[in-house]
Structure formats: structure tokens, C-alpha cells
Scaffold this motif. Structure first.
Motif, short mmCIF file in Angstrom:
data_model
loop_
_atom_site.label_atom_id
_atom_site.label_comp_id
_atom_site.label_asym_id
_atom_site.label_seq_id
_atom_site.Cartn_x
_atom_site.Cartn_y
_atom_site.Cartn_z
N GLU A 120 0.84 -1.20 0.00
CA GLU A 120 0.00 0.00 0.00
C GLU A 120 0.87 1.25 0.00
N ASP B 183 0.71 -1.14 -9.16
CA ASP B 183 0.01 -1.44 -7.91
C ASP B 183 -0.08 -0.25 -6.98
N HIS C 29 -2.09 2.83 -8.52
CA HIS C 29 -3.51 2.47 -8.58
C HIS C 29 -4.14 2.58 -7.19
N ARG C 30 -3.48 2.05 -6.18
CA ARG C 30 -4.03 2.09 -4.83
C ARG C 30 -3.98 3.48 -4.23
N THR D 80 -4.62 -8.61 -13.06
CA THR D 80 -4.97 -8.10 -11.74
C THR D 80 -5.96 -9.01 -11.01
#
Length: 472
Positions: free
Chosen positions: A182, A217, A220-221, A303
Motif C-alpha cells: 500500500e 500497484d 492504482h491504490r 490483476t
């Protein structure tokens, strides 16, 4: 040429679209995850998440500029798809005239490989157009459109070792077995990343984060916009796990294919009738090792965990089918044995950043962007070299993050070559330079002067075009 045409029309590799199994949908039940405080593992200037080609190049470039740099990698090695994915055929780094245009980190990295770890045309053959020479190298993945190119095939273990020494030599730190999970967000900007490991969740705080995950990743998050459209005629959206066979005689096999093409075609047709999905063998860095880069499976989403699982199962079963049929019917493979299935799945496409700038089919016209950070060979001789702008690494709105590698900002057609290993080295090196400059100045990556980036890249050996202009 229609601007909607894809790279599939230039690189005619077969694509298979088998019936895909069902994807699970959430059951509707949820599990509450309590709030927690995440320990800070380290604080650095530049955090690079993902140790593939782009991430390694970014880490080395930033470290050499004096930035305190850390690289997070979920596996036990560096190189990503170029090593763990067995994409050991490194695509073209020369233009159609034989001039090397992808240089800098890429050139130094390949020059560091020892003798015997790299196979490809000698420098004086780059750009050769005589039919016999081109045909010989075409069978060895190093000539296209009748032109010999700088496209070597490399030993994956030596690439891992070389990447490791370059990163450590640049003064950077590495965390293996650490999955960047994250982004750490503060006021609309990325200020680090949380990773998962055997120690649980920890955080690394950074002035600038380089998302080199390949699938976007982190951006996008963090809420950055992206695109995921693909051209179904193009191999760039396919997924598969590659493998190697040992104890083969590739020179004999290639001679059979060249001298008896009807027999080879009949062999492929029989095999496809028998197992459905079947692919030809590629050369490797050794004459006794064969590389299989497919069958390339279409219709899967990189994904989706169910899709990734199904591709792994299909690919490993296909590996055994190929071994059985090649040993039975293909000259040069009578004594073939299993050597290695790739530790990393071969994902070609997942997401593409929506950046401040974008490489599109319309920009293959020879224009040179004022913020050019690298030059890519084009897909075919009728197109000019392609200028890659710094803005293609910078999110439209999100600050504190750069996104080099196969998820940079481009259209689906341009992605078919910008996703390749050399282009990832190119954009990764630029991202590392820009991240170090931004961290040193205490500014957002989008505020870094492209002139300073270009000057630093030149000092690191990168090839950039001199005239900066964008046609009306």
C-alpha cells in the motif's frame, strides 16, 4: 497505417484464447480488520518498489546521484521478468540503421555480463541487411524485417548477479521478500509504502517513491488514473509462464526448421491438433538449452488472482505436453529434459498510467519532445525512432511518485514495444535520476526541470536527441 492497428501486425506471434474458467466474486461476507499502527522500517530519500528491469535501473541511477535509496523486491532475486520471468531474449536496442539508441544503464549492464553469458550478433553486424546474414540471425531472435539488430539472449543467473552488484555498488539498500502492499499517503501525495513480509506489515517513508511494480500497484491504490484497454490482435496483453528445456541440440533443430519447412509446419499442425495450444522453441544463450516464451494465453486479467492461478496451471501442464511431443517428434530434442519453469509469471500488461504526457501512435513521426528522457527503436523501418517524454512517468495529479516500466503512460499500440526490457531500463534510469533530483531539492517530481534530468542522464551515458521540438 490505421492508428488502431496493433503491434501484432509487426511481430506476428501466435496468440491462443482458450476458454477461461470462472472468476470468483466476493461472497458478500466481510471480515473486519482492526486499525493498527505500522512500524516504520526505514526512512530514505528514494524508495523503489519492484526490482525488475525498471526498478533496478531506477535504484542504480538514484543511488549514483547520492540519494539514500532503498529497493523493495518480493522475490529473492533482481531482474523481474528478465530473470525470474525468463524473458532472456532482450529485444532491440538498435534502430533500423544499426545505431544503439538505448544506452546508459542498459549498455553498462550488458557490458558487465561475462563471456558466455550473452549470445547475439557482433557489433559489426548490427544493421546488416544481406539476406543470408539476416535469415541466420532471424532464427536466433536478432533480425527483424530483414535487418540484424542488437537483441542478445542472456543467462538469467548472470543477469541476477550483475543487477545485485550494480545496486549494491550504487550504495543502495535492498529488502528481499518484501511485497509493496500500500502507498503511504499524506495530503494527496505519496510519502512511502507499506510492505508485507514475515515480520508483518512495516512502512518505509520516502521523499519520492518509484512505482516499478510493472502493474501500477502503488499508483492504482493511491487513486491515480490508469488505462487497461488492449488490442486483442496484439501479444502485449497475453500472459503465460515461460520455461527452459536442457540437453537439446538447437543448431540441429534450427537447421531442420530452415531446410525442411514443410516438415516443421506439419509437426506444428499435428501438435496443435493433439494438445490445442503449442509453440515453437526459441534459442537461449546456450546451444543445448531451448527457451519457450509461450503459448501466449489471451483473455486473462493480470490483476485477477483467479486468472493468474489458471494461467500458471495451464502453462505448467503445457510445459509437460511440449516436452513429450518435442522429444517424440522434433529433431534436436530427442534427449530434452525439464530444466526450469519461470519463478515469475509472464505478465505483459495490466495497467497503464495516465500521465502528464503520453506516447501514442501519432507520436511515431520523428518528433523530439522537449522533456525527452530516452529514445526507443520503432516497430518497423518505416517509422522513426520514438521519443519518450518525462511526462509519461509522471501521474496527472498524484504527487510524490514516478511510474517507469511497462505501466508508463502510453496507448495500447505503443505499449507493445514500450513494455520490453530495454525500454524498462530506459524509463527506469530516467525515473531514478528524476527522483534523486526531486528528493535533493525538496520538490515534487513534476516540478523537476527536464533540462536537469537530461543533463544527469547524459552524464550516466544515456542517448538523447539534441534537437528538442514538437511539431504542431
Amino acid at each position: 497505417m490505421d492508428t488502431k492497428e496493433g503491434g501484432r501486425l509487426f511481430f506476428r506471434s501466435e496468440v491462443f484464447a482458450p476458454a477461461r474458467g470462472p472468476r470468483r466474486t466476493p461472497t458478500g461476507r466481510v471480515v473486519a480488520e482492526p486499525a493498527r499502527e505500522v512500524p516504520v522500517h526505514a526512512e530514505v530519500d528514494v524508495l523503489v518498489v519492484g526490482g525488475g528491469p525498471a526498478g533496478v535501473a531506477a535504484t542504480v541511477a538514484a543511488g549514483r546521484l547520492g540519494a539514500r535509496t532503498m529497493l523493495l523486491e518480493r522475490h529473492n532475486h533482481l531482474g523481474g521478468l528478465s530473470t525470474g520471468g525468463l524473458v532472456i531474449w532482450i529485444d532491440r536496442m538498435t534502430d533500423w540503421g544499426g545505431t544503439r539508441v538505448i544506452r546508459g544503464f542498459a549498455e553498462e549492464f550488458l557490458d558487465r555480463l561475462p563471456k558466455g553469458a550473452l549470445a547475439g550478433p557482433p557489433r559489426d553486424a548490427w544493421g546488416a541487411r544481406d539476406a543470408a546474414t539476416a535469415a541466420w540471425w532471424a532464427a536466433r531472435t536478432a533480425a527483424f524485417h530483414g535487418i540484424v539488430t542488437h537483441s542478445p539472449t542472456c543467462d538469467p543467473e548472470w543477469m541476477k548477479a550483475t543487477a545485485l552488484e550494480m545496486v549494491l555498488g550504487a550504495g543502495a539498500e535492498i529488502l528481499f521478500h518484501a511485497w509493496g502492499a500500500e502507498p503511504v499517503l499524506d495530503g494527496g501525495a505519496v510519502r512511502g509504502a507499506i510492505f508485507e513480509s514475515k515480520q508483518g506489515r512495516r512502512a518505509v517513508l520516502a521523499k519520492v517513491v518509484v512505482d516499478a511494480t510493472g502493474d501500477g500497484d502503488l499508483f492504482h491504490r493511491a487513486g491515480a488514473a490508469s488505462d487497461s484497454d488492449t488490442d486483442e490482435r496484439d501479444i502485449h496483453h497475453c500472459i503465460n509462464t515461460s520455461w527452459l528445456f536442457a540437453h537439446v541440440d538447437m543448431p540441429r533443430h534450427l537447421a531442420w526448421r530452415a531446410e525442411r519447412p514443410a516438415e516443421f509446419s506439419a509437426f506444428m499442425a499435428r501438435a496443435k491438433e493433439e494438445v490445442g495450444l503449442f509453440d515453437k522453441a526459441f534459442v537461449s544463450w546456450r546451444d543445448d538449452v531451448a527457451l519457450f516464451m509461450g503459448p501466449r494465453l489471451a483473455g486473462y486479467d493480470a490483476t485477477q488472482v483467479d486468472d493468474l492461478t489458471e494461467v500458471e496451471i495451464r502453462s505448467h501442464r503445457l510445459m509437460l505436453d511440449h516436452l513429450r511431443i518435442y522429444r517424440r517428434d522434433a529433431p534436436g530434442f530427442e534427449g530434452a529434459t525439464l530444466m526450469l519453469s519461470a519463478p515469475q509469471i509472464g505478465v505483459r500488461h495490466a495497467r497503464r498510467l495516465r500521465g502528464v504526457a503520453r506516447v501514442t501512435r501519432e507520436t511515431w513521426d520523428g518528433r523530439v519532445h522537449a522533456d525527452e528522457i530516452g529514445v526507443s527503436p520503432s516497430l518497423a523501418p518505416k517509422f522513426a525512432n520514438v521519443s519518450v517524454p518525462y511526462g509519461a512517468l509522471v501521474p496527472e495529479r498524484l504527487d510524490g511518485l514516478l511510474a517507469p516500466g511497462r505501466h508508463l503512460s502510453c496507448d495500447a499500440t505503443s505499449h507493445s514495444f514500450l513494455r520490453e526490457i530495454p525500454q524498462c531500463w530506459l524509463t527506469g534510469q530516467a525515473a531514478g535520476v528524476a527522483a534523486a533530483l526531486a528528493a535533493d531539492a525538496g520538490i515534487a517530481p513534476r516540478a523537476v526541470d527536464p533540462t536537469a534530468i537530461r543533463a544527469a542522464l547524459r552524464r550516466q551515458g544515456a542517448h538523447l536527441q539534441e534537437a528538442a521540438h514538437v511539431p504542431a
